[in-house]
Design a protein around this motif. Sequence first.
Motif, PDB file in Angstrom:
ATOM      1  N   ILE A  89       0.849  -1.196   0.000  1.00  0.00           N
ATOM      2  CA  ILE A  89       0.000   0.000   0.000  1.00  0.00           C
ATOM      3  C   ILE A  89       0.883   1.245   0.000  1.00  0.00           C
ATOM      4  O   ILE A  89       1.756   1.403   0.860  1.00  0.00           O
ATOM      5  N   ARG A  90       0.639   2.100  -0.972  1.00  0.00           N
ATOM      6  CA  ARG A  90       1.454   3.303  -1.165  1.00  0.00           C
ATOM      7  C   ARG A  90       0.639   4.550  -0.843  1.00  0.00           C
ATOM      8  O   ARG A  90      -0.552   4.624  -1.187  1.00  0.00           O
ATOM      9  N   SER A  91       1.308   5.529  -0.248  1.00  0.00           N
ATOM     10  CA  SER A  91       0.616   6.794   0.022  1.00  0.00           C
ATOM     11  C   SER A  91       0.271   7.481  -1.292  1.00  0.00           C
ATOM     12  O   SER A  91       0.961   7.301  -2.308  1.00  0.00           O
ATOM     13  N   THR A  97       8.241   9.618  -4.323  1.00  0.00           N
ATOM     14  CA  THR A  97       8.730   8.677  -3.301  1.00  0.00           C
ATOM     15  C   THR A  97       7.599   8.384  -2.320  1.00  0.00           C
ATOM     16  O   THR A  97       7.616   8.857  -1.177  1.00  0.00           O
ATOM     17  N   PRO A  98       6.599   7.618  -2.739  1.00  0.00           N
ATOM     18  CA  PRO A  98       5.471   7.351  -1.842  1.00  0.00           C
ATOM     19  C   PRO A  98       5.907   6.541  -0.635  1.00  0.00           C
ATOM     20  O   PRO A  98       6.792   5.679  -0.721  1.00  0.00           O
ATOM     21  N   ASP A  99       5.299   6.830   0.504  1.00  0.00           N
ATOM     22  CA  ASP A  99       5.497   5.981   1.673  1.00  0.00           C
ATOM     23  C   ASP A  99       4.780   4.659   1.436  1.00  0.00           C
ATOM     24  O   ASP A  99       3.775   4.592   0.724  1.00  0.00           O
ATOM     25  N   GLY A 109       9.762   3.176   7.138  1.00  0.00           N
ATOM     26  CA  GLY A 109       9.906   4.501   7.703  1.00  0.00           C
ATOM     27  C   GLY A 109       8.673   5.012   8.436  1.00  0.00           C
ATOM     28  O   GLY A 109       7.665   4.322   8.591  1.00  0.00           O
ATOM     29  N   GLU A 110       8.775   6.262   8.880  1.00  0.00           N
ATOM     30  CA  GLU A 110       7.694   6.870   9.649  1.00  0.00           C
ATOM     31  C   GLU A 110       6.424   7.018   8.823  1.00  0.00           C
ATOM     32  O   GLU A 110       5.312   6.855   9.328  1.00  0.00           O
ATOM     33  N   GLY A 111       6.579   7.340   7.540  1.00  0.00           N
ATOM     34  CA  GLY A 111       5.397   7.478   6.694  1.00  0.00           C
ATOM     35  C   GLY A 111       4.651   6.165   6.545  1.00  0.00           C
ATOM     36  O   GLY A 111       3.418   6.136   6.528  1.00  0.00           O
ATOM     37  N   GLY A 112       5.406   5.067   6.430  1.00  0.00           N
ATOM     38  CA  GLY A 112       4.760   3.762   6.358  1.00  0.00           C
ATOM     39  C   GLY A 112       3.996   3.433   7.620  1.00  0.00           C
ATOM     40  O   GLY A 112       2.907   2.837   7.577  1.00  0.00           O
ATOM     41  N   LEU A 113       4.540   3.836   8.764  1.00  0.00           N
ATOM     42  CA  LEU A 113       3.840   3.617  10.027  1.00  0.00           C
ATOM     43  C   LEU A 113       2.567   4.453  10.107  1.00  0.00           C
ATOM     44  O   LEU A 113       1.565   4.024  10.695  1.00  0.00           O
ATOM     45  N   LEU A 114       2.588   5.654   9.519  1.00  0.00           N
ATOM     46  CA  LEU A 114       1.365   6.456   9.470  1.00  0.00           C
ATOM     47  C   LEU A 114       0.288   5.746   8.650  1.00  0.00           C
ATOM     48  O   LEU A 114      -0.890   5.743   9.017  1.00  0.00           O
TER      49      LEU A 114
END
Length: 359
Positions: A89-91, A97-99, A109-114
């Motif tokens: 799943i991508r932001s 550079t999608p999380d 990373g932090e974005g993936g945790l969000l």
Amino acid sequence: MKAAVLKEFGSPLSVEQVPDPALGTGEVVVDVVAAPVLPYAAEVFSGERRYPLTLPVTPGAGAIGVVRACGPDATRLAPGDWVLCDPTIRSRDGALTPDITLQGLSARGEGGLLLQRHYGQGSFAERLLIPTENAVPLGPIDPADAGRWLGLTLCLVPYGGFLAGGLRPGETALVSGATGNFGGAAVAVALAMGAARVVAPGRNEHALAELRRRFGDRVATVRLTGDADADSARMAAQGPVDLVLDILPPAAGPAPVRAAAMAVREGGRVVLMGGVGMLDGAELALPYRWLMRGNVTVRGQWMYPREAPPRLIALARAGLLDLTHFEVTEFTLDDARDAVAHAAEKSAPFHLTVIRPDQ
């Protein structure tokens, strides 16, 4: 709905009632028919792999299922459609550079945790919430074959590596880790993409013989001895090797990865997808002069691009990727703990451990 829940690392899964997913715009709710259990799932659930995973969580990365409901912006999906649930799943607010989060498994990373805050719950459940673009149409299938179609989730990872390396029909590919679960899938994928030959190194003689039995003369097996220079020379002799894909787990260490990489021809490509150094082990070192004078390209690849799932489905539908190679062992959702233990025990190529929440 019923789901298997991991409350703490090192604790057993508990099967219990959890809230149904709430559908929103840009989302799909899927009735899970079959969910894959990774061979290393027990290592993740124990905390050994140290994957970023917000607890408590319903684990499970990917699924085969039937669309239950779609958001208002879906134009092609409809309730009743069979889909592959892509766990990558991508932001949507980072085009370059999608999380990324791997649903029910890990994050980058932090974005993936969000992303995990909303899409963290995985497929060991009766129903699954995913972004609309992650519900990939399969077309009609026999429900009894849903577990075998999960072979796609295993094949997608090396497929992403071969796409990244630009594997072309007629080339020779070397799969570092060919006797493992993902490595065996990589051999099948390379052949499906038109590789003239696949070099398959490994220490397990039985697994090497099994690859030869399945795929015949297009697979050249090489038994590794532990002598890096000799092993590299024997692998290179099966070529010239155009592309090396490393998909070895963290426990393998850097030595066999280096030996495989240095078997590539001048002007060849090396794609790194394995776990070297992941658990604080030694890192991979490659000679600068060899890379430069040999015009060798080295790149890393995590997972696969967004367009990979429908392309891989097309290979399977065309019969180029033969999913009947996969042996499937199924468990009910109530037996999720047994499924995790079985997956660890049966981690050989072409073995799929599957949870069937529909049973």
